[in-house]
Design an enzyme around this catalytic site. Structure first.
Site, short mmCIF file in Angstrom:
data_model
loop_
_atom_site.label_atom_id
_atom_site.label_comp_id
_atom_site.label_asym_id
_atom_site.label_seq_id
_atom_site.Cartn_x
_atom_site.Cartn_y
_atom_site.Cartn_z
N HIS A 187 33.83 -3.27 14.08
CA HIS A 187 33.01 -3.13 13.09
C HIS A 187 33.00 -4.34 12.25
O HIS A 187 33.63 -5.31 12.11
CB HIS A 187 33.64 -2.02 12.06
N TYR A 231 25.56 -6.61 6.24
CA TYR A 231 25.76 -6.61 7.69
C TYR A 231 25.18 -8.17 8.11
O TYR A 231 25.09 -8.43 9.15
CB TYR A 231 24.95 -5.57 8.36
C1 DQA Z 1 29.89 -0.06 10.88
C2 DQA Z 1 30.55 0.69 9.81
C3 DQA Z 1 30.08 2.13 9.74
O1 DQA Z 1 30.75 2.75 8.78
C4 DQA Z 1 28.50 2.16 9.70
O2 DQA Z 1 28.23 3.47 9.61
C5 DQA Z 1 27.92 1.33 10.49
C6 DQA Z 1 28.21 -0.08 10.69
C7 DQA Z 1 29.92 -1.61 10.94
O3 DQA Z 1 29.83 -2.54 11.93
O4 DQA Z 1 30.37 -2.27 9.87
O5 DQA Z 1 26.64 1.70 10.79
O6 DQA Z 1 30.10 0.49 12.11
#
Ligand code: DQA
Length: 144
Positions: A98, A22
């Site tokens: 996402h 992330y």
């Molecule tokens: C997310 C992807 C989801 O699967 C995960 O649970 C997250 C972050 C993303 O932004 O990549 O918390 O939403």
């Protein structure tokens, strides 16, 4: 133009959470970045780890409508019929975003309760995804 940006469960931990996936940037960095673009947009930035609070935030659209939502519900993406029903009950138009490419990850992340009711989904482009959504809204969502 009024845009509601919702980041859901665990997204308050961005910056320190699974940084390989992330990145090191925080939600404050996202906010600074979107504000620095000087879009002619009134943003409402909202984060909660609570499904109930997110449902109630979405309900506010009924009384004080937003033009669009940009939503990343984190893990609730893959589980929450309640948030889906909240969106359907107030008919808010939105993009699903996402940070990571959920389709290149575990199978349980391939299911989204939102992709069939979203204007579109943007996945795998980090914080750029939120910016792409805003720019698409500014450009007009019909056609290209
Ligand atoms: C997310 C992807 C989801 O699967 C995960 O649970 C997250 C972050 C993303 O932004 O990549 O918390 O939403």
């Amino acid at each position: 133009m009024k845009i509601l940006i919702i980041n859901g469960v665990n997204l308050n931990m961005l910056g320190s959470r699974e940084v390989k996936l992330y990145g090191k940037q925080t939600l404050d960095d996202l906010k600074d970045r979107l504000l620095s673009r000087e879009y002619n947009v009134d943003f409402d930035f909202y984060q909660s780890n609570s499904e109930k609070d997110i449902v109630e935030k979405i309900h506010t659209h009924k009384l004080e409508p937003y033009d669009y939502g940009i939503f990343n519900f984190g893990a609730h993406t893959h589980t929450s019929i309640a948030i889906r029903d909240a969106i359907l009950s107030v008919q808010i138009k939105f993009f699903e975003v996402h940070i990571s490419n959920v389709y290149a990850r575990e199978d349980f992340r391939h299911k989204s309760y939102f992709n069939d009711i979203a204007i579109g989904s943007i996945v795998g482009f980090g914080f750029d995804g939120y910016e792409f959504a805003v720019e698409k809204i500014m450009r007009g969502i019909n056609g290209s």
